[in-house]
Write an enzyme that holds these catalytic residues in place. Sequence first.
Site, PDB file in Angstrom:
ATOM      1  N   GLY A  18      23.961  29.698  37.114  1.00  0.00           N
ATOM      2  CA  GLY A  18      23.026  29.096  36.169  1.00  0.00           C
ATOM      3  C   GLY A  18      21.567  29.401  36.443  1.00  0.00           C
ATOM      4  N   ALA A  44      28.211  34.767  37.565  1.00  0.00           N
ATOM      5  CA  ALA A  44      27.112  33.871  37.932  1.00  0.00           C
ATOM      6  C   ALA A  44      25.768  34.557  38.110  1.00  0.00           C
ATOM      7  CB  ALA A  44      27.427  33.084  39.195  1.00  0.00           C
ATOM      8  N   GLY A  45      24.757  33.955  37.508  1.00  0.00           N
ATOM      9  CA  GLY A  45      23.376  34.371  37.737  1.00  0.00           C
ATOM     10  C   GLY A  45      22.797  35.363  36.756  1.00  0.00           C
ATOM     11  N   LYS A  57      40.860  30.948  37.845  1.00  0.00           N
ATOM     12  CA  LYS A  57      39.642  31.329  38.562  1.00  0.00           C
ATOM     13  C   LYS A  57      39.374  30.283  39.637  1.00  0.00           C
ATOM     14  CE  LYS A  57      34.713  31.451  38.306  1.00  0.00           C
ATOM     15  NZ  LYS A  57      33.517  31.147  37.528  1.00  0.00           N
ATOM     16  N   ASN A  84      28.024  32.650  31.223  1.00  0.00           N
ATOM     17  CA  ASN A  84      28.035  31.359  30.529  1.00  0.00           C
ATOM     18  C   ASN A  84      26.621  30.930  30.148  1.00  0.00           C
ATOM     19  OD1 ASN A  84      28.461  28.811  29.504  1.00  0.00           O
ATOM     20  ND2 ASN A  84      29.761  28.116  31.137  1.00  0.00           N
TER      21      ASN A  84
END
Lengths: 261, 67
Positions: free
Chosen positions: A165, A191-192, A104, A213
Amino acid sequence: MEVNLKKDIFKVAGKSLKSRLIVGTGKYKSLLETAKAVKASGASMITVAVRRVNILDKKKPLLSDYIDPKKTIFLPNTAGCFTSEEALRTLRLAREMGGWKLVKLEVLGDKKTLYPNMLETIKSTKILVKEGFKVMVYCTDDPLLAKKLEDNGASAIMPLASPIGSGLGLQNKVNISLIIKQSRVPVIVDAGIGTASDATIAMELGCDGVLINSAIAQANKPILMAKAFRDAVISGRNSYLAGRMEKNYFATASSPSEGLI
Amino acid sequence: MAKIQLNGKKVVINSKYSILDLLKKYNLANKKIAVEHNGVIVPKVMFKKRYLKNNDRLEIVQFIGGG
Protein backbone atom coordinates in the site's frame (compact mmCIF):
# COMPACT_ATOMS: atom_id res chain seq x y z
CA MET A 1 3.19 -10.36 -32.69
CA GLU A 2 -0.23 -11.96 -32.32
CA VAL A 3 1.26 -15.42 -32.88
CA ASN A 4 3.90 -14.68 -30.27
CA LEU A 5 1.32 -13.58 -27.72
CA LYS A 6 -0.75 -16.70 -28.16
CA LYS A 7 2.25 -18.89 -27.40
CA ASP A 8 3.17 -16.80 -24.39
CA ILE A 9 0.93 -18.43 -21.80
CA PHE A 10 1.02 -17.50 -18.13
CA LYS A 11 0.66 -20.62 -16.04
CA VAL A 12 0.48 -20.79 -12.25
CA ALA A 13 0.15 -24.14 -10.48
CA GLY A 14 -1.08 -25.72 -13.70
CA LYS A 15 -3.73 -23.05 -14.32
CA SER A 16 -3.46 -20.96 -17.49
CA LEU A 17 -4.33 -17.32 -16.94
CA LYS A 18 -5.41 -14.96 -19.71
CA SER A 19 -3.80 -11.95 -18.08
CA ARG A 20 -0.49 -11.47 -16.30
CA LEU A 21 -2.19 -8.90 -14.12
CA ILE A 22 -3.69 -10.16 -10.87
CA VAL A 23 -5.75 -7.64 -8.94
CA GLY A 24 -6.65 -7.27 -5.29
CA THR A 25 -10.20 -6.40 -4.32
CA GLY A 26 -9.68 -4.36 -1.15
CA LYS A 27 -10.15 -0.63 -0.49
CA TYR A 28 -12.80 0.05 -3.16
CA LYS A 29 -15.74 2.37 -2.44
CA SER A 30 -18.28 -0.32 -3.23
CA LEU A 31 -18.59 -3.87 -4.51
CA LEU A 32 -19.94 -2.47 -7.77
CA GLU A 33 -16.80 -0.38 -8.26
CA THR A 34 -14.69 -3.43 -7.40
CA ALA A 35 -16.44 -5.51 -10.05
CA LYS A 36 -16.10 -2.76 -12.68
CA ALA A 37 -12.39 -2.29 -11.97
CA VAL A 38 -11.73 -6.03 -12.15
CA LYS A 39 -13.48 -6.16 -15.50
CA ALA A 40 -11.54 -3.17 -16.86
CA SER A 41 -8.24 -4.65 -15.70
CA GLY A 42 -8.80 -7.81 -17.76
CA ALA A 43 -7.53 -9.87 -14.81
CA SER A 44 -8.66 -13.46 -14.63
CA MET A 45 -7.49 -13.90 -11.04
CA ILE A 46 -8.35 -11.76 -8.02
CA THR A 47 -7.22 -11.92 -4.42
CA VAL A 48 -9.84 -12.10 -1.68
CA ALA A 49 -9.71 -12.03 2.10
CA VAL A 50 -11.46 -14.37 4.55
CA ARG A 51 -13.46 -12.58 7.25
CA ARG A 52 -16.38 -13.10 9.60
CA VAL A 53 -19.85 -12.73 8.12
CA ASN A 54 -21.63 -9.68 9.53
CA ILE A 55 -24.43 -11.39 11.45
CA LEU A 56 -26.09 -8.09 12.40
CA ASP A 57 -26.82 -7.21 8.77
CA LYS A 58 -28.50 -10.15 7.09
CA LYS A 59 -28.93 -8.36 3.78
CA LYS A 60 -25.36 -7.22 3.31
CA PRO A 61 -24.23 -8.34 -0.16
CA LEU A 62 -21.26 -10.64 -0.57
CA LEU A 63 -18.34 -10.16 -2.96
CA SER A 64 -19.38 -13.38 -4.72
CA ASP A 65 -22.74 -11.71 -5.54
CA TYR A 66 -20.81 -9.23 -7.71
CA ILE A 67 -17.90 -11.27 -9.06
CA ASP A 68 -18.65 -14.80 -10.19
CA PRO A 69 -16.08 -17.26 -8.80
CA LYS A 70 -16.85 -19.53 -11.76
CA LYS A 71 -15.61 -16.90 -14.22
CA THR A 72 -12.84 -15.26 -12.21
CA ILE A 73 -10.37 -17.25 -10.13
CA PHE A 74 -10.59 -16.32 -6.46
CA LEU A 75 -7.19 -16.44 -4.77
CA PRO A 76 -7.81 -16.47 -1.00
CA ASN A 77 -5.16 -14.62 0.98
CA THR A 78 -4.09 -14.52 4.60
CA ALA A 79 -3.86 -10.73 4.89
CA GLY A 80 -3.77 -9.65 8.50
CA CYS A 81 -2.24 -12.89 9.77
CA PHE A 82 0.86 -12.50 11.92
CA THR A 83 1.48 -16.14 12.83
CA SER A 84 1.65 -19.41 10.97
CA GLU A 85 -1.32 -20.73 13.00
CA GLU A 86 -3.57 -17.81 11.95
CA ALA A 87 -2.58 -18.19 8.31
CA LEU A 88 -3.19 -21.95 8.29
CA ARG A 89 -6.59 -21.56 9.96
CA THR A 90 -7.61 -18.94 7.40
CA LEU A 91 -6.58 -21.00 4.38
CA ARG A 92 -8.16 -24.20 5.68
CA LEU A 93 -11.44 -22.28 6.02
CA ALA A 94 -10.98 -20.85 2.52
CA ARG A 95 -10.50 -24.35 1.14
CA GLU A 96 -13.68 -25.50 2.88
CA MET A 97 -15.61 -22.58 1.39
CA GLY A 98 -15.34 -23.79 -2.14
CA GLY A 99 -12.59 -26.29 -2.63
CA TRP A 100 -9.93 -23.64 -3.19
CA LYS A 101 -6.50 -25.20 -3.09
CA LEU A 102 -4.67 -22.41 -4.86
CA VAL A 103 -4.00 -19.79 -2.20
CA LYS A 104 -1.85 -16.77 -1.45
CA LEU A 105 0.12 -17.02 1.76
CA GLU A 106 1.28 -13.94 3.55
CA VAL A 107 2.47 -13.93 7.13
CA LEU A 108 3.27 -10.46 8.33
CA GLY A 109 5.93 -9.55 10.85
CA ASP A 110 5.46 -5.89 11.65
CA LYS A 111 2.34 -3.71 11.84
CA LYS A 112 3.99 -0.53 10.62
CA THR A 113 5.73 -1.88 7.52
CA LEU A 114 3.59 -5.01 6.98
CA TYR A 115 6.91 -6.62 6.14
CA PRO A 116 6.67 -10.41 5.77
CA ASN A 117 7.90 -12.65 8.58
CA MET A 118 9.89 -15.08 6.48
CA LEU A 119 10.51 -17.62 9.25
CA GLU A 120 6.77 -18.08 9.79
CA THR A 121 6.19 -17.89 6.03
CA ILE A 122 8.59 -20.76 5.25
CA LYS A 123 7.15 -22.82 8.11
CA SER A 124 3.59 -22.28 6.82
CA THR A 125 4.55 -23.03 3.21
CA LYS A 126 5.92 -26.45 4.21
CA ILE A 127 2.73 -27.38 6.09
CA LEU A 128 0.36 -26.12 3.39
CA VAL A 129 2.22 -27.95 0.62
CA LYS A 130 2.03 -31.15 2.69
CA GLU A 131 -1.73 -30.63 3.05
CA GLY A 132 -2.10 -30.43 -0.72
CA PHE A 133 -2.39 -26.67 -1.14
CA LYS A 134 -0.86 -24.85 -4.10
CA VAL A 135 0.79 -21.91 -2.42
CA MET A 136 1.68 -18.57 -3.96
CA VAL A 137 3.89 -16.89 -1.42
CA TYR A 138 4.26 -13.21 -0.56
CA CYS A 139 7.87 -12.66 0.46
CA THR A 140 10.81 -10.34 0.85
CA ASP A 141 13.03 -9.71 -2.16
CA ASP A 142 15.87 -11.79 -0.71
CA PRO A 143 17.01 -14.27 -3.41
CA LEU A 144 18.14 -16.88 -0.85
CA LEU A 145 14.79 -16.93 0.91
CA ALA A 146 12.96 -16.97 -2.42
CA LYS A 147 14.97 -20.06 -3.36
CA LYS A 148 14.13 -21.63 -0.02
CA LEU A 149 10.41 -21.11 -0.72
CA GLU A 150 10.75 -22.72 -4.12
CA ASP A 151 12.65 -25.66 -2.61
CA ASN A 152 9.80 -26.11 -0.14
CA GLY A 153 7.21 -26.40 -2.90
CA ALA A 154 5.87 -22.85 -3.41
CA SER A 155 3.84 -22.56 -6.64
CA ALA A 156 4.81 -18.93 -7.16
CA ILE A 157 7.24 -16.49 -5.58
CA MET A 158 5.73 -13.09 -4.85
CA PRO A 159 8.38 -10.63 -3.72
CA LEU A 160 7.40 -7.14 -2.65
CA ALA A 161 8.29 -4.14 -4.80
CA SER A 162 8.06 -1.96 -1.66
CA PRO A 163 5.82 -2.02 1.45
CA ILE A 164 2.14 -2.97 0.98
CA GLY A 165 0.00 0.00 0.00
CA SER A 166 3.00 2.38 -0.08
CA GLY A 167 2.92 3.14 -3.81
CA LEU A 168 6.72 3.48 -3.76
CA GLY A 169 7.21 1.25 -6.79
CA LEU A 170 10.01 -1.19 -7.51
CA GLN A 171 12.78 -0.32 -5.07
CA ASN A 172 15.27 -3.11 -5.70
CA LYS A 173 15.43 -4.08 -9.35
CA VAL A 174 18.66 -6.01 -8.81
CA ASN A 175 17.16 -8.37 -6.25
CA ILE A 176 13.99 -8.88 -8.28
CA SER A 177 16.15 -9.68 -11.33
CA LEU A 178 18.21 -12.18 -9.34
CA ILE A 179 15.04 -13.88 -8.15
CA ILE A 180 13.66 -14.02 -11.72
CA LYS A 181 16.89 -15.53 -13.05
CA GLN A 182 17.07 -18.30 -10.46
CA SER A 183 13.37 -19.26 -10.22
CA ARG A 184 11.69 -22.12 -12.03
CA VAL A 185 8.24 -21.16 -10.70
CA PRO A 186 6.48 -17.92 -11.69
CA VAL A 187 7.72 -14.70 -10.07
CA ILE A 188 4.95 -12.19 -9.44
CA VAL A 189 5.77 -8.79 -8.01
CA ASP A 190 3.33 -8.11 -5.23
CA ALA A 191 2.85 -4.98 -3.11
CA GLY A 192 4.10 -1.43 -3.40
CA ILE A 193 3.44 -0.76 -7.08
CA GLY A 194 2.26 2.87 -7.34
CA THR A 195 1.36 3.49 -10.93
CA ALA A 196 1.11 1.84 -14.33
CA SER A 197 4.73 2.49 -15.37
CA ASP A 198 5.96 0.65 -12.24
CA ALA A 199 4.16 -2.44 -13.49
CA THR A 200 5.76 -2.05 -16.92
CA ILE A 201 9.21 -1.87 -15.33
CA ALA A 202 8.54 -5.05 -13.35
CA MET A 203 7.35 -6.85 -16.47
CA GLU A 204 10.33 -5.60 -18.52
CA LEU A 205 12.65 -7.15 -15.95
CA GLY A 206 11.04 -10.48 -16.79
CA CYS A 207 8.51 -10.95 -14.00
CA ASP A 208 5.79 -13.43 -14.92
CA GLY A 209 3.08 -11.22 -13.51
CA VAL A 210 2.19 -8.43 -11.11
CA LEU A 211 -0.38 -8.15 -8.35
CA ILE A 212 -1.97 -4.73 -7.91
CA ASN A 213 -4.53 -3.49 -5.41
CA SER A 214 -4.04 -0.04 -3.85
CA ALA A 215 -2.62 1.56 -7.02
CA ILE A 216 -5.94 0.88 -8.74
CA ALA A 217 -8.38 1.16 -5.82
CA GLN A 218 -6.90 4.42 -4.54
CA ALA A 219 -6.51 6.18 -7.88
CA ASN A 220 -8.87 9.11 -8.47
CA LYS A 221 -10.50 7.09 -11.23
CA PRO A 222 -10.01 3.43 -10.34
CA ILE A 223 -11.66 2.00 -13.45
CA LEU A 224 -9.50 4.09 -15.80
CA MET A 225 -6.42 3.12 -13.77
CA ALA A 226 -7.41 -0.54 -14.06
CA LYS A 227 -7.31 -0.13 -17.86
CA ALA A 228 -3.94 1.64 -17.61
CA PHE A 229 -2.54 -1.33 -15.67
CA ARG A 230 -3.99 -3.82 -18.14
CA ASP A 231 -2.10 -2.09 -20.98
CA ALA A 232 1.04 -1.44 -18.90
CA VAL A 233 1.43 -5.13 -18.10
CA ILE A 234 0.93 -6.15 -21.75
CA SER A 235 3.45 -3.48 -22.88
CA GLY A 236 6.02 -4.53 -20.32
CA ARG A 237 5.68 -8.17 -21.27
CA ASN A 238 5.97 -7.42 -25.00
CA SER A 239 8.99 -5.25 -24.33
CA TYR A 240 10.63 -8.06 -22.35
CA LEU A 241 9.91 -10.60 -25.11
CA ALA A 242 11.14 -8.19 -27.79
CA GLY A 243 14.46 -7.74 -25.99
CA ARG A 244 15.60 -4.19 -25.48
CA MET A 245 18.47 -2.55 -27.44
CA GLU A 246 21.89 -2.23 -25.88
CA LYS A 247 22.76 0.88 -23.88
CA ASN A 248 25.63 3.04 -25.19
CA TYR A 249 27.35 6.04 -23.68
CA PHE A 250 27.68 7.79 -27.05
CA ALA A 251 25.25 8.63 -29.80
CA THR A 252 24.67 6.45 -32.83
CA ALA A 253 22.92 8.20 -35.72
CA SER A 254 19.64 6.70 -36.79
CA SER A 255 19.86 7.95 -40.37
CA PRO A 256 22.46 6.44 -42.72
CA SER A 257 25.52 8.59 -43.52
CA GLU A 258 25.79 7.12 -47.04
CA GLY A 259 24.49 9.49 -49.72
CA LEU A 260 24.79 12.47 -47.40
CA ILE A 261 24.73 15.73 -49.40
CA MET B 1 -32.80 -22.19 24.70
CA ALA B 2 -29.05 -22.23 24.26
CA LYS B 3 -26.51 -19.43 24.47
CA ILE B 4 -23.76 -19.57 21.88
CA GLN B 5 -20.91 -17.33 20.70
CA LEU B 6 -21.52 -16.53 17.04
CA ASN B 7 -18.70 -14.61 15.34
CA GLY B 8 -17.67 -13.26 18.73
CA LYS B 9 -21.19 -12.17 19.71
CA LYS B 10 -23.49 -13.78 22.28
CA VAL B 11 -26.59 -15.14 20.57
CA VAL B 12 -29.54 -17.04 22.03
CA ILE B 13 -30.96 -19.83 19.87
CA ASN B 14 -33.60 -22.52 20.24
CA SER B 15 -32.37 -25.78 21.66
CA LYS B 16 -32.15 -28.54 19.04
CA TYR B 17 -30.88 -26.04 16.48
CA SER B 18 -28.56 -27.44 13.83
CA ILE B 19 -25.87 -25.44 12.03
CA LEU B 20 -28.08 -25.53 8.94
CA ASP B 21 -31.02 -24.07 10.93
CA LEU B 22 -28.78 -21.25 12.09
CA LEU B 23 -27.47 -20.57 8.57
CA LYS B 24 -31.05 -20.41 7.30
CA LYS B 25 -31.91 -17.89 10.02
CA TYR B 26 -29.14 -15.60 8.76
CA ASN B 27 -29.89 -16.14 5.05
CA LEU B 28 -26.57 -17.91 4.62
CA ALA B 29 -27.66 -21.43 3.74
CA ASN B 30 -26.76 -21.20 0.05
CA LYS B 31 -23.92 -18.71 0.29
CA LYS B 32 -20.19 -19.26 -0.12
CA ILE B 33 -19.28 -19.56 3.54
CA ALA B 34 -17.31 -21.84 5.83
CA VAL B 35 -18.09 -22.79 9.42
CA GLU B 36 -15.85 -23.49 12.36
CA HIS B 37 -17.48 -25.17 15.38
CA ASN B 38 -15.52 -24.95 18.64
CA GLY B 39 -12.32 -24.44 16.67
CA VAL B 40 -12.89 -27.27 14.18
CA ILE B 41 -13.96 -26.80 10.56
CA VAL B 42 -17.31 -28.43 9.80
CA PRO B 43 -17.72 -29.96 6.32
CA LYS B 44 -20.85 -28.76 4.49
CA VAL B 45 -22.40 -32.22 4.50
CA MET B 46 -22.44 -32.13 8.32
CA PHE B 47 -24.39 -28.84 8.66
CA LYS B 48 -27.73 -30.63 8.93
CA LYS B 49 -26.66 -33.17 11.51
CA ARG B 50 -24.49 -31.03 13.76
CA TYR B 51 -26.57 -29.63 16.64
CA LEU B 52 -25.56 -26.64 18.70
CA LYS B 53 -25.44 -26.65 22.48
CA ASN B 54 -24.90 -24.17 25.29
CA ASN B 55 -21.55 -22.30 25.24
CA ASP B 56 -20.64 -23.47 21.74
CA ARG B 57 -18.40 -21.19 19.72
CA LEU B 58 -19.27 -20.78 16.07
CA GLU B 59 -17.41 -18.85 13.39
CA ILE B 60 -18.98 -18.23 9.99
CA VAL B 61 -16.63 -16.72 7.42
CA GLN B 62 -16.95 -15.47 3.86
CA PHE B 63 -14.77 -13.94 1.16
CA ILE B 64 -14.52 -10.17 1.17
CA GLY B 65 -12.44 -7.72 -0.82
CA GLY B 66 -8.75 -7.92 -0.02
CA GLY B 67 -5.32 -7.45 -1.54
